[in-house]
Design a protein around this motif. Sequence first.
Motif, mmCIF file in Angstrom:
data_model
loop_
_atom_site.group_PDB
_atom_site.id
_atom_site.type_symbol
_atom_site.label_atom_id
_atom_site.label_comp_id
_atom_site.label_asym_id
_atom_site.label_seq_id
_atom_site.Cartn_x
_atom_site.Cartn_y
_atom_site.Cartn_z
ATOM 1 N N PHE A 30 47.210 38.494 51.171
ATOM 2 C CA PHE A 30 47.313 39.473 49.772
ATOM 3 C C PHE A 30 48.076 40.871 49.756
ATOM 4 O O PHE A 30 48.091 40.597 51.289
ATOM 5 C CB PHE A 30 45.400 39.693 49.565
ATOM 6 C CG PHE A 30 44.858 40.687 50.119
ATOM 7 C CD1 PHE A 30 44.632 41.775 49.628
ATOM 8 C CD2 PHE A 30 44.411 40.737 51.449
ATOM 9 C CE1 PHE A 30 43.994 43.010 50.760
ATOM 10 C CE2 PHE A 30 44.253 41.185 52.522
ATOM 11 C CZ PHE A 30 43.672 42.848 51.619
ATOM 12 N N PRO A 52 47.680 36.630 46.068
ATOM 13 C CA PRO A 52 46.611 37.799 45.121
ATOM 14 C C PRO A 52 47.051 39.139 46.034
ATOM 15 O O PRO A 52 47.464 39.478 46.635
ATOM 16 C CB PRO A 52 45.745 37.229 46.643
ATOM 17 C CG PRO A 52 45.642 35.755 46.544
ATOM 18 C CD PRO A 52 46.835 36.038 46.790
ATOM 19 N N TYR A 54 45.712 43.435 44.784
ATOM 20 C CA TYR A 54 45.120 44.859 44.241
ATOM 21 C C TYR A 54 45.849 45.390 44.416
ATOM 22 O O TYR A 54 46.701 46.241 45.304
ATOM 23 C CB TYR A 54 44.445 45.054 45.685
ATOM 24 C CG TYR A 54 42.803 44.450 45.671
ATOM 25 C CD1 TYR A 54 41.962 44.169 44.782
ATOM 26 C CD2 TYR A 54 42.871 42.887 46.427
ATOM 27 C CE1 TYR A 54 40.402 43.735 44.905
ATOM 28 C CE2 TYR A 54 42.123 41.934 46.873
ATOM 29 C CZ TYR A 54 40.671 41.950 45.711
ATOM 30 O OH TYR A 54 39.655 41.412 46.016
ATOM 31 N N LYS A 75 47.109 35.187 39.087
ATOM 32 C CA LYS A 75 45.995 34.978 39.831
ATOM 33 C C LYS A 75 45.452 34.990 40.927
ATOM 34 O O LYS A 75 46.390 36.198 41.630
ATOM 35 C CB LYS A 75 46.289 33.422 40.204
ATOM 36 C CG LYS A 75 45.379 32.737 41.052
ATOM 37 C CD LYS A 75 45.696 31.466 41.487
ATOM 38 C CE LYS A 75 44.487 30.853 42.174
ATOM 39 N NZ LYS A 75 45.120 29.305 42.157
ATOM 40 N N SER A 76 44.447 35.519 40.720
ATOM 41 C CA SER A 76 43.108 36.402 41.844
ATOM 42 C C SER A 76 44.540 38.001 41.670
ATOM 43 O O SER A 76 44.736 38.077 43.430
ATOM 44 C CB SER A 76 43.694 35.805 43.199
ATOM 45 O OG SER A 76 43.385 35.040 43.056
ATOM 46 N N GLU A 78 43.782 42.444 40.739
ATOM 47 C CA GLU A 78 43.132 43.594 40.189
ATOM 48 C C GLU A 78 43.466 44.410 40.382
ATOM 49 O O GLU A 78 44.542 45.279 41.218
ATOM 50 C CB GLU A 78 41.835 43.757 40.945
ATOM 51 C CG GLU A 78 41.106 42.432 41.105
ATOM 52 C CD GLU A 78 40.042 42.568 41.571
ATOM 53 O OE1 GLU A 78 39.501 44.106 41.130
ATOM 54 O OE2 GLU A 78 39.327 41.139 41.823
#
Length: 164
Positions: A30, A52, A54, A75-76, A78
């Motif tokens: 990620f 993914p 963040y 997708k995935s 935030e």
Amino acid sequence: MKIGIISDTHDHKPVIEKALAVFVGSKVDFIIHAGDHVAPTSMEPFQKAAIPMYGVKGNNDGEVYGLKMRYASMKSAEFHSSPYDFVFNGFKVALMHEPFALDALLESSKFDLIVYGHTHRKDIRRNGQCILINPGECCSWLTGTGSIMILNTDSSSVEEIVLN
């Protein structure tokens, strides 16, 4: 697990694309973006990489709604206000753009990883199991050097990568 760490991309898409090529080639699990994306269009390489992610809002992120929508379309992924803490695969992370109480957080033993940006300067510090990282600036606008980092949580090693 491998974590790609990036900050202060400031819309510099050619360097962002280089960074994402490194992350994809290194098979990071990620990505953490410590803010200052600037415009939603700078998210296109991240969307293509489909890793993914963040991220947090930086002080130069003006089109916040557009950034939220880009993150939401991935997708995935935030996108949050800074500071933000989360757990990914049992790994506890504190993420912020501007440095805030770094020494206290590092001493607290509450996190496995603390990531910040804003200063455009690299910073790696350790306290026991906790690692604090500022990957420097990806954009290379201020220092002339674009950089990212990859943390390997299995070996606790940090790889510094220069993009230009």
